[in-house]
Design a protein around this motif. Structure first.
Motif, PDB file in Angstrom:
ATOM      1  N   TYR A  26      -7.708  12.861  -3.981  1.00 49.18           N
ATOM      2  CA  TYR A  26      -7.058  13.066  -2.697  1.00 49.18           C
ATOM      3  C   TYR A  26      -5.608  12.625  -2.838  1.00 49.18           C
ATOM      4  CZ  TYR A  26     -11.873  13.266  -1.022  1.00 49.18           C
ATOM      5  OH  TYR A  26     -13.188  13.597  -0.842  1.00 49.18           O
ATOM      6  N   LEU A  27      -4.704  13.365  -2.220  1.00 47.15           N
ATOM      7  CA  LEU A  27      -3.276  13.061  -2.308  1.00 47.15           C
ATOM      8  C   LEU A  27      -2.921  12.023  -1.246  1.00 47.15           C
ATOM      9  CD1 LEU A  27      -1.793  16.640  -2.861  1.00 47.15           C
ATOM     10  CD2 LEU A  27      -2.411  14.904  -4.566  1.00 47.15           C
ATOM     11  N   LYS A 147     -12.628  17.214   2.275  1.00 42.49           N
ATOM     12  CA  LYS A 147     -11.560  18.056   1.736  1.00 42.49           C
ATOM     13  C   LYS A 147     -11.084  19.066   2.771  1.00 42.49           C
ATOM     14  CE  LYS A 147     -10.227  18.359  -1.935  1.00 42.49           C
ATOM     15  NZ  LYS A 147      -9.030  17.780  -2.579  1.00 42.49           N
ATOM     16  N   GLY A 151      -7.287  18.622   4.463  1.00 48.64           N
ATOM     17  CA  GLY A 151      -6.359  19.728   4.221  1.00 48.64           C
ATOM     18  C   GLY A 151      -5.123  19.260   3.466  1.00 48.64           C
ATOM     19  N   ASN A 152      -3.968  19.490   4.044  1.00 49.81           N
ATOM     20  CA  ASN A 152      -2.694  19.075   3.442  1.00 49.81           C
ATOM     21  C   ASN A 152      -2.190  17.746   3.994  1.00 49.81           C
ATOM     22  OD1 ASN A 152      -2.582  21.437   1.878  1.00 49.81           O
ATOM     23  ND2 ASN A 152      -1.618  22.588   3.561  1.00 49.81           N
ATOM     24  N   THR A 153      -3.050  17.013   4.691  1.00 43.17           N
ATOM     25  CA  THR A 153      -2.645  15.726   5.248  1.00 43.17           C
ATOM     26  C   THR A 153      -2.548  14.678   4.138  1.00 43.17           C
ATOM     27  OG1 THR A 153      -3.765  16.277   7.317  1.00 43.17           O
ATOM     28  CG2 THR A 153      -3.202  13.975   6.954  1.00 43.17           C
ATOM     29  N   HIS A 154      -1.473  13.947   4.101  1.00 38.10           N
ATOM     30  CA  HIS A 154      -1.257  12.900   3.108  1.00 38.10           C
ATOM     31  C   HIS A 154      -1.291  11.549   3.814  1.00 38.10           C
ATOM     32  CE1 HIS A 154       1.145  16.102   0.663  1.00 38.10           C
ATOM     33  NE2 HIS A 154      -0.173  16.267   0.573  1.00 38.10           N
TER      34      HIS A 154
END
Length: 400
Positions: A26-27, A147, A151-154
């Motif tokens: 995970y980012l 996941k 999404g694109n949440t950091h």
């Protein structure tokens, strides 16, 4: 299929026999605001082989030191496991070597008791994930929706660790079986009972699923992610329990007083609406189609496709047909048999293997973490531990 291992059927404390696995990265960000640096973070899952309790940890990387720190945090909260099942990942092998070397080098300094109580690592063969099926099933239950929710949440490492802890509470709140046979008891037995001896709860929060995430601060955004995960996972969990069979022959009907799970949308996290069947409404063909269910908020009427039955009645050729709570209590007083017991659909295939006189056990290692697939001996183990805790100084989970 082989017989179930001893770690699945023998009574012991939670997480005495544990399976561990790591999930995809995970980012995360090193700080809030602009100009932050994005790095990777991993999910480390520990699952109890007896009671399917789940413990999630955030790991900064796939190194040996990071896994050892996650293992230390797990032991500090859940206790030291006697057995640890894992695959042949490099971090697992390196951690096992370091722990074993530590015990060998300091054997004289450490007491004999502490040295003999070391954790035993058991590695699965290479390229054989089915040998660690419990951990793989737990990873699938947690990772699949995480996941898609993130999404694109950091998030930061602290925020992701908080989200993992709340997801862990959601997974440990799933119903296993009825806690008692009382018609006025609507509480099921959950994995959380074996961890804190009472049901897991959460703080109340306003519904945020329909709110614009760009207008929420980071705290409310984290709560929104938790609610999204609960909505997705609970809907999938209920669908897995509603097994649909081909209508070649009639299946068993609901019985009065049985505990059921009502399928509803919009419930807050960690809240499962349970009830007891009080009346059945038959159709023109004489088959029950609708049921009246007594819940904590009163009697509601639901179609049978909106409810899930827990702990089916068992038919025994020696004792006839009797209810599931009576079956569990009778099984607890029955002496242990040398014949292995069957679970799931293996009972339906018993007639096909009688000619070989070979007992079969069907293992659900590749399935989701499904509480309905517990074999009767495991249910007896769960209820016997709660009864022993009730007789001791600890109180009953329903009284806490």
């Amino acid at each position: 299929m082989g017989n179930l291992p001893a770690q699945r059927i023998k009574a012991d404390f939670p997480f005495t026999s544990t399976a561990v696995d790591l999930a995809c990265p995970y980012l995360i960000t090193d700080r809030r605001g602009r100009g932050c640096k994005i790095t990777k973070c991993y999910l480390c899952l520990f699952i109890c082989l007896r009671y399917k309790c789940v413990h999630l940890e955030a790991v900064s990387d796939l190194s040996k030191d990071a896994f050892v720190l996650a293992l230390r945090r797990f032991i500090a909260r859940r206790g030291k496991p006697a057995e640890l099942f894992c695959d042949n990942g490099r971090s697992f092998v390196a951690a096992a070597k370091e722990i074993n070397v530590f015990f060998k080098l300091h054997e004289n300094d450490i007491s004999d008791f502490a040295a003999s109580q070391g954790t035993k690592f058991k590695f699965a063969p290479a390229y054989a994930p089915n040998f660690n099926g419990y951990a793989e099933a737990g990873i699938k239950s947690a990772k699949f929706h995480l996941k898609r929710v993130l999404g694109n949440t950091h998030l930061t490492f602290e925020e992701l660790s908080s989200l993992f802890s709340q997801v862990e509470a959601i997974l440990n709140s799933r119903p296993l079986c009825p806690l008692s046979s009382s018609p006025n008891d609507f509480y099921p037995l959950t994995p959380g009972h074996f961890l804190i001896f009472r049901p897991l709860t959460s703080l109340p929060a306003p519904p945020l699923q329909d709110r614009n995430p760009n207008r929420l601060d980071r705290f409310l955004r984290l709560e929104q992610l938790r609610q999204h995960f609960w909505k997705r996972w609970s809907a999938e969990f209920v669908s897995l329990q509603q097994q649909r069979y081909k209508w070649r022959e009639r299946q068993r009907d609901l019985q009065l007083g049985e505990l059921v799970l009502i399928k509803e949308e919009g419930l807050p996290p960690l809240l499962w609406r349970m009830g007891r069947v009080v009346k059945l409404h038959n159709g023109k063909d004489g088959v029950p189609r609708v049921a009246d269910i007594n819940t904590a908020r009163g009697i509601v009427k639901r179609a049978l496709n909106r409810i899930c039955l827990y702990l089916y009645n068992i038919e025994s050729p020696e004792r006839g047909s009797f209810s599931a709570p009576e079956y569990v209590s009778a099984l607890a007083t029955q002496p242990a048999s040398n014949q292995p017991m069957m679970c799931g659909d293996a009972a339906q295939d018993a007639n096909n293997v009688r000619r070989d006189q070979r007992p079969i056990r069907k293992c659900d290692a590749r399935c989701h973490v499904s509480p309905i697939r517990l074999i009767p001996r495991q249910r007896t183990t769960l209820i016997s531990i709660l009864q022993s805790n009730h007789r001791s100084e600890r109180a009953c989970p329903r009284q806490l």
